[in-house]
Design an enzyme around this catalytic site. Structure first.
Site, PDB file in Angstrom:
ATOM      1  N   GLY A 219     -53.670 -10.182 -22.394  1.00 51.03           N
ATOM      2  CA  GLY A 219     -53.909 -11.026 -23.719  1.00 51.03           C
ATOM      3  C   GLY A 219     -53.823 -11.854 -22.784  1.00 51.03           C
ATOM      4  O   GLY A 219     -54.302 -12.675 -21.595  1.00 51.03           O
ATOM      5  N   ASN A 220     -52.582 -13.450 -23.289  1.00 55.03           N
ATOM      6  CA  ASN A 220     -53.511 -14.632 -22.438  1.00 55.03           C
ATOM      7  C   ASN A 220     -52.799 -15.926 -22.847  1.00 55.03           C
ATOM      8  O   ASN A 220     -51.897 -15.423 -24.243  1.00 55.03           O
ATOM      9  CB  ASN A 220     -55.037 -15.403 -23.005  1.00 55.03           C
ATOM     10  CG  ASN A 220     -55.734 -15.578 -24.594  1.00 55.03           C
ATOM     11  OD1 ASN A 220     -54.556 -16.956 -24.569  1.00 55.03           O
ATOM     12  ND2 ASN A 220     -56.164 -14.447 -24.528  1.00 55.03           N
TER      13      ASN A 220
END
Ligand code: C5P
Length: 416
Positions: A219-220
């Site tokens: 993810g980020n």
């Protein structure tokens, strides 16, 4: 922008501390000047606290004189002057250039290129009085922008026209001045922006999570703030908004259809169901890669020795913006974002072409006032029709309005 707020004697002056707060949240600096009668409805100290600037009431106050020219310097400080609420008597003074108060001396010192916005508020019969309407027309003819009062419940207990315009409408009108303020003060009467009213807008927001196994993902750090701010601002302009949200911790804005998704594949599927919308804005920070195979259960740590490496086989995720661009109709507007660490304009311009978008909102990665998890953003708008336009750091809500103004300029006229 530097906003000079003049408050005059209408009971709705009690709303102005919130107005100052909202203007500041929209990224503006605010200084306040008040008429003596306004001080009966709201305390100068309250306004001093929220604006964090001294408030001027008495034009002869020895502490503000600046060798007798305080009004000239304050008028030149302002990018916009806003009189809200504007009473019937201040309208009469404006119509006649009568400089008998601090508000009026500064209003009359405003350079002709600085917009003057006037938001009248009074009881219906006063508002409809022939002399008041004559003054409104005169003031408008002189180049001021009237933010018309709204209909509704009045302080007198009566119903009708005369309520101070909603604070959001006033803040929008001020923020629009940034884009529109060019040349002499001959801008036509302000209306609430309507270019998006009734249009269908789909917005992607937040990150995506690409599952590695049942408990881990790629993810980020995107929080979704920019996409949610765009959704709210588009809703406020009357658009019918569908928000395709990745995993974020933001409440659903009232009046918006929200579809929650987790992965890029899901976001792609759900967004393409809305690909016929008038406007698509891809504000999501979609993960670029996803594992080819999702492991069922949890990958055991012990399957890799402490001295060994392991490999995740990744593949590209679907590019939602490119997919929307590829099947875009001539009347549609498709907008993407570009977070770049160098050569902002060059990369964003090539992205515009590659993804067949109509506009790219470029921002610098890694800056304090830009990127993931910040309250502010620093944007440059790239379109085919105009040279790149860069803006100073401002709140994401204020950026949203600038982006929507640009989208409205790209939209075709309504089919009438
Ligand atoms: O190609 P890049 O990720 O730099 O492009 C960023 C823009 O493309 C953003 O508007 C983002 O929402 C969109 N995008 C997308 N689907 C992807 C990757 C990016 O919609 N898989």
């Amino acid at each position: 922008m530097n906003v000079l707020l003049a408050i005059t004697g209408s009971i709705s002056a009690y709303k102005t501390p919130w107005l100052v707060r909202d203007l500041r949240r929209a990224g503006h600096s605010v200084r306040v000047v008040m008429s003596a009668s306004a001080t009966h409805f709201v305390a100068p100290l309250a306004l001093e606290s929220v604006s964090m600037q001294p408030v001027i009431v008495d034009p002869f106050d020895p502490t503000i004189q600046d060798r007798g020219s305080w009004h000239v310097h304050l008028a030149r400080w302002a990018d916009v002057m806003l009189i809200a609420p504007c009473s019937a008597s201040t309208l009469a003074r404006l119509a006649n250039g009568l400089c008998d108060s601090a508000v009026m001396t500064v209003a009359c010192s405003l350079p002709s290129t600085t917009p003057l916005l006037v938001a009248p508020a009074m009881d219906t019969d006063m508002w409809q009085h022939t002399a008041v309407q004559r003054n409104v027309q005169r003031v408008q003819h002189d180049g001021a922008i009237i933010i018309p009062p709204e209909e509704g419940e009045l302080a007198s207990g009566l119903q009708g026209a005369g309520r101070l315009a909603e604070l959001g409408t006033i803040v929008d009108a001020v923020s629009r001045m940034r884009a529109e303020n060019s040349g002499e003060r001959t801008i036509p009467a302000a209306t609430h922006p309507t270019g998006l009213a009734g249009r269908r807008v789909v917005i992607t927001a937040g990150p995506t999570h690409e599952a590695i196994d049942d408990v881990r993902y790629i993810g980020n750090h995107s929080t979704g703030t920019m996409g949610f701010a765009l959704a709210e601002a588009a809703r406020d302009r009357g658009a019918l908004v569908t928000l395709i949200a990745g995993p974020v911790h933001l409440p659903t804005p009232v009046g918006i259809e929200r579809i929650d998704v987790t992965s890029a594949v899901e976001m792609h599927e759900r967004t393409m169901e809305h690909a016929d919308h008038d406007v698509a804005i891809c504000a999501a920070a979609v993960a670029d890669f996803m594992p080819v195979d999702r492991v069922v259960g949890k990958i055991k740590k012990d399957t890799v020795a402490a001295t060994e490496h392991t490999t995740l086989i990744l593949q590209r995720t679907p590019d939602i913006l490119a997919a929307l661009g590829a099947q875009k109709r001539p009347q549609q507007v498709v907008v993407g974002f570009a977070l770049e660490s160098t050569d902002l304009v060059d990369y964003a311009t090539s992205k515009l072409e590659r993804k067949n978008a109509d506009m790219i909102v470029a921002n610098l990665a890694g800056g304090l006032q830009s990127g993931f998890g910040t309250t502010d953003n620093t944007i440059t708008l790239i379109t085919r029709s105009a040279p790149p336009e860069s803006f100073p750091p401002m709140s994401k809500a204020a950026c949203a309005n600038i982006i929507l103004d640009a989208i409205e300029r790209l939209l075709p006229p309504y089919d009438l």
